[in-house]
Motif scaffolding. Structure first.
Motif, short mmCIF file in Angstrom:
data_model
loop_
_atom_site.label_atom_id
_atom_site.label_comp_id
_atom_site.label_asym_id
_atom_site.label_seq_id
_atom_site.Cartn_x
_atom_site.Cartn_y
_atom_site.Cartn_z
N ALA A 20 0.82 -1.21 0.00
CA ALA A 20 0.00 0.00 0.00
C ALA A 20 0.85 1.26 0.00
O ALA A 20 0.43 2.31 -0.50
CB ALA A 20 -0.93 -0.02 1.21
N SER A 21 2.05 1.17 0.55
CA SER A 21 2.92 2.34 0.62
C SER A 21 3.53 2.69 -0.73
O SER A 21 4.04 3.81 -0.92
CB SER A 21 4.04 2.11 1.64
OG SER A 21 4.80 0.96 1.29
N GLY A 37 -0.51 1.08 -3.86
CA GLY A 37 -0.30 -0.34 -4.12
C GLY A 37 -1.45 -1.18 -3.64
O GLY A 37 -2.06 -0.88 -2.60
N SER A 38 -1.80 -2.21 -4.41
CA SER A 38 -2.91 -3.14 -4.14
C SER A 38 -4.28 -2.52 -4.38
O SER A 38 -5.30 -3.19 -4.18
CB SER A 38 -2.84 -3.70 -2.71
OG SER A 38 -1.62 -4.40 -2.52
N GLN A 39 -4.34 -1.26 -4.78
CA GLN A 39 -5.63 -0.61 -5.04
C GLN A 39 -6.07 -0.90 -6.47
O GLN A 39 -5.30 -0.84 -7.41
CB GLN A 39 -5.51 0.89 -4.83
CG GLN A 39 -6.81 1.65 -5.05
CD GLN A 39 -6.65 3.14 -4.81
OE1 GLN A 39 -5.77 3.56 -4.08
NE2 GLN A 39 -7.50 3.94 -5.44
N GLU A 40 -7.38 -1.20 -6.63
CA GLU A 40 -7.93 -1.43 -7.97
C GLU A 40 -8.24 -0.10 -8.65
O GLU A 40 -8.52 0.91 -7.99
CB GLU A 40 -9.20 -2.28 -7.89
CG GLU A 40 -8.93 -3.72 -7.52
CD GLU A 40 -10.17 -4.60 -7.67
OE1 GLU A 40 -11.13 -4.16 -8.36
OE2 GLU A 40 -10.17 -5.72 -7.12
N PHE A 41 -8.18 -0.13 -9.97
CA PHE A 41 -8.52 1.04 -10.77
C PHE A 41 -9.19 0.57 -12.06
O PHE A 41 -9.02 -0.57 -12.48
CB PHE A 41 -7.29 1.89 -11.08
CG PHE A 41 -6.24 1.16 -11.89
CD1 PHE A 41 -6.30 1.12 -13.28
CD2 PHE A 41 -5.20 0.49 -11.25
CE1 PHE A 41 -5.34 0.44 -14.02
CE2 PHE A 41 -4.24 -0.19 -11.99
CZ PHE A 41 -4.30 -0.23 -13.37
N THR A 42 -9.95 1.47 -12.69
CA THR A 42 -10.61 1.15 -13.95
C THR A 42 -10.40 2.30 -14.93
O THR A 42 -10.79 3.44 -14.64
CB THR A 42 -12.11 0.89 -13.76
OG1 THR A 42 -12.29 -0.24 -12.89
CG2 THR A 42 -12.78 0.58 -15.09
#
Length: 457
Positions: free
Chosen positions: A60-61, A106-111
């Motif tokens: 995430a960092s 980091g680990s975040q979803e995106f579209t």
């Protein structure tokens, strides 16, 4: 020897892959592609929208400041980020570089929603032209290994498996065939839309669109619905060529485990093709492949077997291509045996003699980009499996194959995974060492001696 082969085979996946530099990104993982394609045959004009869902790599960092996608020869007109804003986007060679207004954790979803258009053409590569190609009367997409970006923006690497929805609008009287299940067909006066859903994860090079004046036929009974799509003038020849395919399907399901998809379709182009082509849940033949002779039938068996070895189980690095082609070549020999032709041992002996007359300068476990589709990768890979079978006996060998397809179903695999599995299941055989057995076949250039069959106890 055992340590050496594990060291070679167990390297972490490199992105970009040294075999396909300039393709793929390690900074994000593809999750889903939603593609709407409007294609006009007469002008070879594509207007499209791609909705790409991904996840930023790392902890995430870590921050994803730019999203790089592969796209070649098509013009991007608009990019938007759901729930956010795009600062800018630009085309840099074969890459579409998208910069969000704020970094993605980091680990975040995106579209991303990407609108693009142009006249799609095959891309030039080390292996010739690959990708979107016009036929005499229609379209064929041959994606292996780097043809995906010729028609949609993607993270182009075999380890980047994602689910797909594809909608293709094209001229009336033409059928569009894509991977997975046909969800709907909406005909209009001069246009029609075909929508497909591919719920099992799929590598970008296996994604395909086939457009032609195809008639769809059921090609035999069985647990797995099998279809053929051919022009009217080739329907009879197609039926004759595929008459034993249901037997192949049954034999391979017994040997390898259940067929990994809902249906299987063979598309027959009304053109002469150099080689048949594989795609997930379907294969593509040319009119020149419609024979009942061994050469034609082995190719039909080869492409069918790729549904297990290549499509459900997909290599996580191109250097391990033998895991696709060696297995598919060995499937040819197994079908030869099952169909009452030459035994797999006879096919192995024949292949070994041919290889013995070839230059001994290729390590098929890491053949290099230029030689990844060399025929020696296919045949020597099959011989490596034959050597494993000779060392373990049929019972354990086919137990390994069935566990291989079960444990890694719809996932990514490496040579190290196969070695570990073979050792796990066959370690009780006296003196058996999977790494030591396979190392000469995969990572030495000199051709090993053909092993004698294991005595039946």
């Amino acid at each position: 020897m055992k340590q050496a082969i594990r060291g070679v085979a167990a390297r972490s996946v490199q992105l970009p892959d040294p075999y396909t530099p300039g393709h793929g990104s390690a900074h994000w993982t593809a999750l889903h592609y939603d593609l709407d394609l409007d294609y006009r045959l007469a002008s070879n004009r594509l207007a499209a929208r791609a909705v790409v869902t991904g996840r930023a790599a790392g902890a995430a960092s870590q921050l994803l400041r730019t999203i790089e996608l592969d796209l070649v020869g098509l013009k991007v007109t608009k990019v938007s980020l759901r729930g956010g804003r795009i600062l800018r986007f630009s085309a840099r060679g074969s890459r579409l570089v998208v910069t969000p207004s704020a970094p993605i954790s980091g680990s975040q979803e995106f579209t991303l929603e990407i609108r693009y258009s142009g006249n799609p053409t095959p891309t030039r590569s080390t292996w010739g032209e690959v990708g979107w190609e016009e036929l005499t009367d229609g379209v064929l997409v041959a994606g292996q290994p780097t043809g995906g970006p010729s028609w949609f923006p993607c993270n182009d690497h075999p380890s980047q498996k994602a689910t797909y929805r594809m909608a293709v609008t094209t001229d009336t009287n033409y059928r569009a065939i894509c991977n997975g299940q046909l969800v709907s067909h909406t005909p209009k006066a001069s246009r029609g839309t075909w929508v497909y859903d591919q719920p099992e994860p799929m590598a970008t090079y296996l994604a395909t669109v086939q457009i032609g004046r195809y008639q769809l036929d059921r090609s035999g009974a069985g647990l797995v619905p099998q279809f053929s799509a051919a022009p009217v003038g080739l329907r009879d020849a197609t039926r004759r060529a595929l008459v034993r395919q249901p037997e192949m399907m049954s034999a391979f399901a017994d040997l390898f485990g259940p067929y990994p998809f809902e249906t299987y379709t063979v598309v027959v182009a009304d053109d002469v093709l150099e080689i048949p082509l594989e795609a997930q849940s379907l294969s593509i033949l040319g009119r020149n492949h419609l024979g009942s002779d061994w050469e034609s039938q082995r190719l039909i068996a080869h492409e069918l077997s790729h549904q297990w070895f290549g499509n459900s189980l997909t290599i996580d690095s191109w250097r391990d291509i033998w895991l696709h082609e060696g297995f598919a070549c060995y499937a040819e020999w197994l079908w030869s045996e099952k169909s009452g032709a030459l035994s797999s041992a006879q096919r192995a002996t024949e292949a070994w003699r041919l290889l013995a007359a070839e230059p001994q300068d290729l390590a098929i476990g890491d053949p290099g980009a230029a030689d990844m589709f060399d025929d020696r990768v296919y045949k020597r890979g099959a011989l490596a499996l034959h050597a494993l079978r000779a060392a373990t006996g049929d019972h354990l060998f086919f137990a390994v194959l069935r566990e291989w397809t079960t444990r890694f179903r719809h996932g990514s695999v490496s040579t190290a995974d196969l070695i570990d599995l073979a050792q796990e299941l066959c370690g009780g055989v006296r003196g058996f060492d999977a790494a030591a057995l396979l190392e000469p076949w995969l990572y030495q250039t000199a051709l090993p001696n053909l092993p004698p069959p294991r005595p039946v106890s």
